[in-house]
Design a protein around this motif. Structure first.
Motif, mmCIF file in Angstrom:
data_model
loop_
_atom_site.group_PDB
_atom_site.id
_atom_site.type_symbol
_atom_site.label_atom_id
_atom_site.label_comp_id
_atom_site.label_asym_id
_atom_site.label_seq_id
_atom_site.Cartn_x
_atom_site.Cartn_y
_atom_site.Cartn_z
ATOM 1 N N ALA A 49 0.837 -1.193 0.000
ATOM 2 C CA ALA A 49 0.000 0.000 0.000
ATOM 3 C C ALA A 49 0.879 1.253 0.000
ATOM 4 C CB ALA A 49 -0.925 0.022 1.215
ATOM 5 N N GLU A 82 -9.419 3.470 1.650
ATOM 6 C CA GLU A 82 -8.173 2.721 1.804
ATOM 7 C C GLU A 82 -7.018 3.500 1.193
ATOM 8 O OE1 GLU A 82 -8.511 -0.907 -0.455
ATOM 9 O OE2 GLU A 82 -9.052 0.167 -2.267
ATOM 10 N N CYS A 105 3.306 -1.305 4.011
ATOM 11 C CA CYS A 105 2.946 0.082 3.724
ATOM 12 C C CYS A 105 4.188 0.961 3.613
ATOM 13 C CB CYS A 105 2.037 0.621 4.821
ATOM 14 S SG CYS A 105 0.592 -0.427 5.078
ATOM 15 N N TRP A 149 -12.585 4.250 7.019
ATOM 16 C CA TRP A 149 -11.432 3.458 6.595
ATOM 17 C C TRP A 149 -11.703 1.964 6.753
ATOM 18 C CZ3 TRP A 149 -7.303 5.583 4.256
ATOM 19 C CH2 TRP A 149 -7.075 6.944 4.424
ATOM 20 N N ASP A 182 -6.576 -0.561 7.339
ATOM 21 C CA ASP A 182 -6.021 0.774 7.110
ATOM 22 C C ASP A 182 -6.069 1.626 8.374
ATOM 23 O OD1 ASP A 182 -5.561 1.250 3.913
ATOM 24 O OD2 ASP A 182 -7.053 -0.285 4.331
#
Length: 128
Positions: A8, A32, A82, A113, A117
């Protein structure tokens, strides 16, 4: 339980963070960070750059690892890597999402969210 591994992008621009709204599936309308599944043989960074090209028609630089989040959804276990990122191109085009927003730190809680997330937001707040 099925495990899914994804990447992400936490895309930053000045004091804002880019968020996208899902336009399909069980989690439609939830928000997201953009990204997706890695393909065989891809590094996390390469997968993230590919996913952002596919989803947003944009180029990013992958600047810094933020965290890895694990979350159990009803039908699968998610492992999400992430990264803090910055745009290398000006325009963003929503190829898969129904909406997007640039959120300031004070606006991060104004969208719904996805559960995984939310865990990313906890780490992100430590850095902002």
């Amino acid at each position: 339980m099925k495990e899914i591994e994804v990447v992400a992008a936490i895309i930053r621009k000045e004091d804002h963070i880019f968020a996208t709204q899902r336009g399909y599936g069980e989690w439609q309308d939830w928000w997201e960070f953009p990204g997706g599944k890695m393909e065989a043989g891809e590094t996390r960074e390469a997968a993230l750059q590919r996913e952002i090209r596919e989803e947003l028609s944009a180029e990013i630089s992958v600047d810094e690892f933020l965290c890895t989040v694990e979350h159990d959804y009803p039908n699968f276990r998610l492992r999400m890597h992430c990264f803090l990122c910055s745009l290398q191109t000006e325009g963003l085009h929503l190829n898969e999402h129904e909406a997007a927003k640039w959120l300031s730190r004070d606006e991060l809680d104004c969208v719904k969210w996805l559960p995984a997330d939310l865990k990313v937001l906890e780490e992100l707040r430590k850095r902002l």
